[in-house]
Design a protein around this motif. Sequence first.
Motif, short mmCIF file in Angstrom:
data_model
loop_
_atom_site.label_atom_id
_atom_site.label_comp_id
_atom_site.label_asym_id
_atom_site.label_seq_id
_atom_site.Cartn_x
_atom_site.Cartn_y
_atom_site.Cartn_z
N VAL A 104 0.67 34.91 56.36
CA VAL A 104 1.94 35.03 57.08
C VAL A 104 3.07 34.45 56.25
N GLY A 105 2.85 33.30 55.63
CA GLY A 105 3.88 32.70 54.79
C GLY A 105 4.24 33.57 53.60
N ALA A 106 3.23 34.17 52.97
CA ALA A 106 3.48 35.06 51.84
C ALA A 106 4.28 36.29 52.28
N ALA A 107 3.98 36.78 53.48
CA ALA A 107 4.71 37.93 53.99
C ALA A 107 6.18 37.59 54.22
N PHE A 108 6.46 36.40 54.73
CA PHE A 108 7.85 35.99 54.96
C PHE A 108 8.59 35.79 53.63
N THR A 109 7.89 35.33 52.61
CA THR A 109 8.51 35.21 51.30
C THR A 109 8.92 36.59 50.77
N SER A 155 -2.08 43.93 49.00
CA SER A 155 -1.72 42.79 49.85
C SER A 155 -0.55 43.15 50.74
N VAL A 156 -0.38 42.39 51.83
CA VAL A 156 0.74 42.63 52.73
C VAL A 156 2.07 42.44 52.01
N THR A 157 2.15 41.40 51.18
CA THR A 157 3.39 41.12 50.46
C THR A 157 3.76 42.27 49.54
N ALA A 158 2.77 42.85 48.86
CA ALA A 158 3.05 43.97 47.96
C ALA A 158 3.63 45.16 48.71
N PHE A 159 3.11 45.43 49.89
CA PHE A 159 3.64 46.54 50.68
C PHE A 159 5.06 46.25 51.17
#
Length: 428
Positions: free
Chosen positions: A122-127, A178-182
């Motif tokens: 979740v934190g990585a997604a917010f970043t 990863s979620v962040t990559a998307f």
Amino acid sequence: MPTGKETTTPTRSARRAVAGRLSWGLADQAASSLSNFAVGIYVARSLGLTAFGVFSLAWVTYGVVLNVSRGLATDPLVVRFSGVPEASWRRAVARSSGTALLVGAGIGTACLAAGPIIGGQVGAAFTGLGLVLPGLLLQDAWRYAFFAAGTGRKAFVNDVVWGVALVPAMVVAAQVGSVTAFLLAWGGSAAVAAAYGCFQSGIRPRPAGARAWHRDHRDLGHRYLVENVGVSGSSQLRAYGLGAIVGVGAVGVIRGAELLLGPFLAVLMGLSLVTVAEAARVLRQAPRRLGTFCLLLGGGQAVGALLWGAALLLVPDRLGELVLGDVWPAASEIIVPVTLGVAGAGLGTGAAAGLRALAAARRSLRCQMFASACYVVGGIGGAVVAGTSGSAWGVAAAAACGSAVWWLQLRSALREHHPIPIPEVRTP
């Protein structure tokens, strides 16, 4: 003496012009929603239910920020600068788009700071969300600017550019997995479209003009800000509450059911881009037709949602699993309440457009606060009673209550704007 043909020609021309602008709104939102739908489906199939739930939390948070930007920047622009001379529109757009860019940079910085504190997926997604917010908000600001000018074709082209840029970005994101990559792929391609919007309009956003824009339009901006944040903030609270009560996977289930309604929601959102501007034009040209215009708008959307939901009930499981993968079995069970919720919301948007056109910000604010409170109570209360299904039914009931209040307030606002004349009493 004018003939019937001469008197009806302007009316027919006006109707064709309205139909043309509405058509570009639908085409633009179709392009935008197709991209968002593809992203959602791709993430759901690639990452599974839990990761899709994390992605959905970031998506819902983006919705809150987007509505902050619209309340402060683009909603006042549409209400006050639709159909105005070009010079006035250009000055307003420079300051409005600058305000949107400033909102994205400010809240994006806050997301970057919060990401490491939250930690985990979740934190990585917010970043990742923090990095892409400025481009996302600026791209949305161009869309509203073009529709305020009555040039919806440019908004459509801008969204097509976003969709084209999204394809290679998503291929790269799938390799990372990863979620962040998307999120970076989705927001990075929006930044490409935002840059192209500067070339389309020939206008450079002026963040330095944000203070003057806020000062000149704070009578609308403050109320629209609270109203818009009430809409998306209630969705965010419901998503967080559902995740805490049932689990992050439940957020993915709700998002999956909403994706199934994606094509219809594309129509609803496409109309919302132009309905306030069109309602404002109706108010200026034929004020007494505003109520009918809003009724046709809201009723049409409600009927459309019900028809689409009925069609979804006929989709075989094999096809549903092909689209949503592991998300389909749970999402298919809540199609009925999600459809009813969308139909109720669609009915209310007709009245909301009328209140915006009337600049009845106080009334629309009261309506939205009531509707948002119902949404949170219904969504979270339903989750406590009956899990994911209970949350969906609670939201459906909340949408019906909210729609009723919207229409009651529009009725009162129309009476104030068109007071019924009191017959003169003559004494003998």
